[in-house]
Enzyme design. Sequence first.
Site, PDB file in Angstrom:
ATOM      1  N   ASN A  14      -8.579   3.379  15.205  1.00 40.35           N
ATOM      2  CA  ASN A  14      -9.973   3.712  14.880  1.00 40.35           C
ATOM      3  C   ASN A  14     -10.760   2.416  14.816  1.00 40.35           C
ATOM      4  O   ASN A  14     -10.603   1.640  13.876  1.00 40.35           O
ATOM      5  CB  ASN A  14     -10.017   4.449  13.533  1.00 40.35           C
ATOM      6  CG  ASN A  14     -11.437   4.669  13.043  1.00 40.35           C
ATOM      7  OD1 ASN A  14     -12.398   4.485  13.795  1.00 40.35           O
ATOM      8  ND2 ASN A  14     -11.578   5.056  11.778  1.00 40.35           N
ATOM      9  N   LYS A  16     -13.843   2.001  14.361  1.00 46.02           N
ATOM     10  CA  LYS A  16     -15.023   2.078  13.481  1.00 46.02           C
ATOM     11  C   LYS A  16     -16.246   1.529  14.239  1.00 46.02           C
ATOM     12  O   LYS A  16     -16.301   1.651  15.456  1.00 46.02           O
ATOM     13  CB  LYS A  16     -14.749   1.349  12.160  1.00 46.02           C
ATOM     14  CG  LYS A  16     -13.445   1.853  11.517  1.00 46.02           C
ATOM     15  CD  LYS A  16     -13.245   1.401  10.110  1.00 46.02           C
ATOM     16  CE  LYS A  16     -11.923   1.961   9.592  1.00 46.02           C
ATOM     17  NZ  LYS A  16     -11.686   1.688   8.190  1.00 46.02           N
ATOM     18  N   HIS A 104     -13.582  11.334   7.980  1.00 41.40           N
ATOM     19  CA  HIS A 104     -13.094  10.013   7.540  1.00 41.40           C
ATOM     20  C   HIS A 104     -13.732   9.701   6.184  1.00 41.40           C
ATOM     21  O   HIS A 104     -14.886  10.067   5.935  1.00 41.40           O
ATOM     22  CB  HIS A 104     -13.468   8.947   8.573  1.00 41.40           C
ATOM     23  CG  HIS A 104     -12.791   7.642   8.319  1.00 41.40           C
ATOM     24  ND1 HIS A 104     -13.238   6.755   7.367  1.00 41.40           N
ATOM     25  CD2 HIS A 104     -11.678   7.089   8.866  1.00 41.40           C
ATOM     26  CE1 HIS A 104     -12.430   5.703   7.352  1.00 41.40           C
ATOM     27  NE2 HIS A 104     -11.478   5.882   8.252  1.00 41.40           N
ATOM     28  N   GLU A 106     -15.041   7.146   5.044  1.00 43.61           N
ATOM     29  CA  GLU A 106     -16.318   6.431   5.131  1.00 43.61           C
ATOM     30  C   GLU A 106     -17.454   7.421   5.370  1.00 43.61           C
ATOM     31  O   GLU A 106     -18.566   7.236   4.876  1.00 43.61           O
ATOM     32  CB  GLU A 106     -16.238   5.362   6.231  1.00 43.61           C
ATOM     33  CG  GLU A 106     -15.388   4.180   5.771  1.00 43.61           C
ATOM     34  CD  GLU A 106     -14.656   3.440   6.877  1.00 43.61           C
ATOM     35  OE1 GLU A 106     -15.031   3.562   8.050  1.00 43.61           O
ATOM     36  OE2 GLU A 106     -13.686   2.730   6.552  1.00 43.61           O
ATOM     37  N   GLU A 176      -5.331   9.038   4.079  1.00 43.06           N
ATOM     38  CA  GLU A 176      -5.863   7.674   3.994  1.00 43.06           C
ATOM     39  C   GLU A 176      -6.379   7.431   2.577  1.00 43.06           C
ATOM     40  O   GLU A 176      -7.519   7.775   2.265  1.00 43.06           O
ATOM     41  CB  GLU A 176      -7.017   7.490   4.982  1.00 43.06           C
ATOM     42  CG  GLU A 176      -6.610   7.606   6.433  1.00 43.06           C
ATOM     43  CD  GLU A 176      -7.502   6.758   7.329  1.00 43.06           C
ATOM     44  OE1 GLU A 176      -6.952   5.940   8.071  1.00 43.06           O
ATOM     45  OE2 GLU A 176      -8.735   6.888   7.275  1.00 43.06           O
ATOM     46  N   GLY A 182      -9.019  -1.071   4.534  1.00 44.07           N
ATOM     47  CA  GLY A 182      -9.699  -2.352   4.740  1.00 44.07           C
ATOM     48  C   GLY A 182      -9.527  -3.324   3.596  1.00 44.07           C
ATOM     49  O   GLY A 182     -10.202  -4.350   3.528  1.00 44.07           O
ATOM     50  N   SER A 222      -4.637  -0.116   5.848  1.00 44.69           N
ATOM     51  CA  SER A 222      -4.028  -1.452   5.991  1.00 44.69           C
ATOM     52  C   SER A 222      -2.667  -1.415   6.686  1.00 44.69           C
ATOM     53  O   SER A 222      -1.759  -2.170   6.327  1.00 44.69           O
ATOM     54  CB  SER A 222      -3.935  -2.144   4.634  1.00 44.69           C
ATOM     55  OG  SER A 222      -5.228  -2.288   4.066  1.00 44.69           O
TER      56      SER A 222
END
Length: 263
Positions: A14, A16, A104, A106, A176, A182, A222
């Site tokens: 991904n 992003k 996701h 985010e 996730e 991240g 990660s």
Amino acid sequence: MSGKSQRRPLVSGNWKMNLNHYEAIQIVQKLSYLVSKDDFEQVDVSLHPPFTDLRSVQTLIEADELRFVLGAQNCHHENSGAFTGEVAAPFLAKLGVRYVICGHSERRQMFGETDDVVAAKVGAVLVHGMTPIVCVGETQDEREAGQTLERVTGQVRGSLAGRTADQVAGIVVAYEPIWAIGTGLTATADDAQTVCQAIRRTIAETWNDDTAQSTRLQYGGSVKAGNIAEIMDGSDVDGVLVGGASLDPDEFARIVQYPQHSR
Ligand code: 13P
């Protein structure tokens, strides 16, 4: 056959909001030299560039007959209409997109996507013959409060509401943990396995056992070349959803090649 052996591993990158379409082409070309035919025999690999790169990456994959599978990062649940700035699922299907990330963290956190919104997107992706990768995961606060399993299984039920057993059998769910995205922090392999096992149990209880045995479950947060083999050891972990490390072709190729380095 049942259990992990029936589910092909899926490694997804991904990107992003990174890499313009020129950079995307360069990365895919580098990857195509690094990842061999034998690697693709063992693992499915999907790449999820930004929308503006999709056409370029599609053209390259088709022209060079690459075995990378094209993925998107999001879509709108309506087929067309007055939704300025949005991209509809049928447009993605026309571009040869096969996997679409839905919900996701985010998007859930920054763009207010609820389980209902995610469920609508999942429906649109399926209607257009693509596979949703449905993301779930707890925050640091929820984790510290001991609410991980409750939170994650609730998101699975909410985001897959209204789906048939056959549909759920073909989808991908990505666990996730938000605190691991991240940050350089990774859930331990045991934690990833425990949560994936709980997700599979929820699918078995809500639909049925055969369905649960078919659904592919990924871990994300990660993931790197140095930790993938251990994560993939979990009997309910069928793949990984990789963010930062997928932007470096050498590192991502090593992730894809984890079966060679497994213990
Ligand atoms: P990182 O691998 O950068 O932690 O991102 C994970 C992720 O969000 C993939 O969708």
